[in-house]
Design a protein around this motif. Structure first.
Motif, PDB file in Angstrom:
ATOM      1  N   PRO A   1       0.810  -1.232   0.000  1.00  0.00           N
ATOM      2  CA  PRO A   1       0.000   0.000   0.000  1.00  0.00           C
ATOM      3  C   PRO A   1       0.841   1.279   0.000  1.00  0.00           C
ATOM      4  O   PRO A   1       0.452   2.284  -0.575  1.00  0.00           O
ATOM      5  CB  PRO A   1      -0.825  -0.122   1.291  1.00  0.00           C
ATOM      6  N   LEU A   2       2.001   1.234   0.660  1.00  0.00           N
ATOM      7  CA  LEU A   2       2.842   2.428   0.756  1.00  0.00           C
ATOM      8  C   LEU A   2       3.616   2.703  -0.522  1.00  0.00           C
ATOM      9  O   LEU A   2       3.949   3.850  -0.828  1.00  0.00           O
ATOM     10  CB  LEU A   2       3.820   2.278   1.923  1.00  0.00           C
ATOM     11  N   HIS A   3       3.934   1.657  -1.289  1.00  0.00           N
ATOM     12  CA  HIS A   3       4.750   1.791  -2.499  1.00  0.00           C
ATOM     13  C   HIS A   3       4.033   1.192  -3.697  1.00  0.00           C
ATOM     14  O   HIS A   3       4.655   0.549  -4.547  1.00  0.00           O
ATOM     15  CB  HIS A   3       6.107   1.096  -2.302  1.00  0.00           C
ATOM     16  N   ALA A   4       2.721   1.402  -3.762  1.00  0.00           N
ATOM     17  CA  ALA A   4       1.925   0.792  -4.838  1.00  0.00           C
ATOM     18  C   ALA A   4       2.479   1.146  -6.213  1.00  0.00           C
ATOM     19  O   ALA A   4       2.538   0.298  -7.115  1.00  0.00           O
ATOM     20  CB  ALA A   4       0.465   1.219  -4.711  1.00  0.00           C
ATOM     21  N   ALA A   5       2.900   2.394  -6.408  1.00  0.00           N
ATOM     22  CA  ALA A   5       3.397   2.827  -7.723  1.00  0.00           C
ATOM     23  C   ALA A   5       4.661   2.078  -8.112  1.00  0.00           C
ATOM     24  O   ALA A   5       4.879   1.787  -9.304  1.00  0.00           O
ATOM     25  CB  ALA A   5       3.655   4.332  -7.707  1.00  0.00           C
ATOM     26  N   VAL A   6       5.511   1.752  -7.147  1.00  0.00           N
ATOM     27  CA  VAL A   6       6.741   1.011  -7.448  1.00  0.00           C
ATOM     28  C   VAL A   6       6.409  -0.365  -8.014  1.00  0.00           C
ATOM     29  O   VAL A   6       7.113  -0.874  -8.898  1.00  0.00           O
ATOM     30  CB  VAL A   6       7.613   0.886  -6.179  1.00  0.00           C
ATOM     31  N   PHE A   7       5.341  -0.962  -7.516  1.00  0.00           N
ATOM     32  CA  PHE A   7       4.923  -2.280  -7.992  1.00  0.00           C
ATOM     33  C   PHE A   7       4.009  -2.182  -9.215  1.00  0.00           C
ATOM     34  O   PHE A   7       3.568  -3.203  -9.733  1.00  0.00           O
ATOM     35  CB  PHE A   7       4.212  -3.043  -6.876  1.00  0.00           C
ATOM     36  N   GLY A   8       3.708  -0.964  -9.646  1.00  0.00           N
ATOM     37  CA  GLY A   8       2.885  -0.777 -10.838  1.00  0.00           C
ATOM     38  C   GLY A   8       1.417  -1.041 -10.631  1.00  0.00           C
ATOM     39  O   GLY A   8       0.725  -1.473 -11.560  1.00  0.00           O
TER      40      GLY A   8
END
Length: 369
Positions: A32-39
């Motif tokens: 949830p904190l790094h959703a963009a990193v995981f696409g």
């Protein structure tokens, strides 16, 4: 199976899960904190966090039958290898449709290891609550360390590196999986369907999964990011690690309390107090309520399995455990989906106070006897 054999088998199964579980719990923190990193979007993150539980709803029966055929040792060896592959996949696979198969694989692997820990802990009725408490203490040590180390490493090297390391750690579970029994003495008996209409304890398990495993965990990361954008991973990771520290410290005493006062009575008190913690979060005191919930989870975790096992006839014990686990997974699978969709739209006070009220009602219905 003798009492000593049950103690050793339960301990080894717990160590297997302790080695592999951090790959799942750390994802609840970092995705949830790094959703963009995981696409992925936040809603897709909720889907991914729910997927491992949703597949178990359909797959528990198949996994249990495989466990019956192959025995604890071979079932857990395969499960460890699958868990290591899934965790490594989080580090290298891009986007929701690539990550989803990894989550499904992890869900089936966890089902096998979860069946092993509960079935071996309750295989010998004498001391079942004590073994269940000790088992939860051992299992929780892995996620506790993984959450703290993962939060720190994510700040330094990024979230994907964390899962490469956790994939390697998962393989240590092979050492303990190979020590498990591989004979007829610990095979499960079918004892009825794994999925059936819920009884009162199953309804409680569903609500507990929804509120404390789904809404609370995803909501903690979301609300922490709003409350303190800088260092949210460390703050939320510390709070979640405290949950597992509570299980390490309080799991064994909870088992002993259940042996003395009755598992159902202790479980009722702890569940009502957990609902109060959710209400405190809804009232706006995020960290106070979170510490209440994570601390009480240390007492709660060892108790449902002995309650379910004691209420079922011996020939239906495993079926009752599997049915309760299935309904918990339904609740915990829906929880992140609901949280991911509703938290950006609905005031947290309504979600948390509503969840607390339903948890109180289901607890009084199922456990007040």
């Amino acid at each position: 199976m003798t009492r000593a054999e049950a103690d050793r088998a339960s301990r080894d199964a717990s160590l297997v899960l302790a080695m592999t579980l951090p790959g799942d719990t750390v994802l609840y923190l970092l995705l949830p904190l790094h959703a963009a990193v995981f696409g992925v979007s936040l809603a897709e993150a909720g889907l991914l966090l729910a997927a491992n539980r949703l597949v178990r709803i359909l797959g528990y029966g198949w996994v249990a039958r495989g466990y019956e055929v192959f025995g604890p040792r071979r079932a857990c060896v395969v499960a460890v290898l699958a868990a290591a592959c899934a965790t490594t996949g989080y580090a290298v696979l891009p986007g929701v449709w690539w990550l989803l198969p990894a989550r499904l694989l992890w869900g089936l692997a966890f089902a096998a290891m979860n069946i092993a820990t509960q079935a071996l802990a309750t295989a010998e009725p004498t001391g079942a609550s004590r073994r269940s408490g000790a088992s939860r203490g051992i299992i929780a040590a892995g996620p506790m360390i993984g959450l703290l180390a993962g939060a720190v490493l994510a700040e330094v090297a990024g979230p994907r590196v964390v899962f490469l390391c956790l994939g390697a750690v998962s393989l240590l579970g092979l050492v303990f999986a190979w020590r498990l029994p591989d004979g007829e003495a610990v095979r499960l008996s079918a004892g009825g369907p794994r999925f059936a209409l819920p009884r009162s304890l199953d309804v409680w398990s569903f609500v507990q999964g929804f509120a404390l495993d789904g809404l609370f965990v995803l909501g903690l990361a979301f609300l922490a990011a709003q409350a303190m954008p800088e260092g949210a991973a460390l703050a939320a990771g510390g709070a979640l690690a405290a949950r597992y520290l509570a299980e390490v410290l309080l799991g064994p005493p909870a088992g002993r309390l259940a042996e003395r006062f009755g598992a159902a009575r202790v479980l009722l008190v702890v569940t009502l107090a957990s609902a109060a913690g959710l209400a405190v979060i809804g009232a706006g005191w995020l960290w106070v309520g979170s510490l209440m919930v994570v601390g009480l989870r240390g007492l709660l975790q060892p108790l449902p399995a002995p309650v379910a096992a004691s209420r079922a006839p011996p020939e239906e014990r495993v079926a009752a455990l599997a049915r309760m686990a299935t309904w918990r997974d339904i609740g915990a699978g829906i929880g992140p989906l609901a949280a991911g969709i509703l938290l950006p739209l609905v005031p947290a006070v309504f979600l948390y106070l509503g969840a607390a009220a339903v948890l109180v009602a289901s607890s009084l219905h199922a456990l007040r006897r």
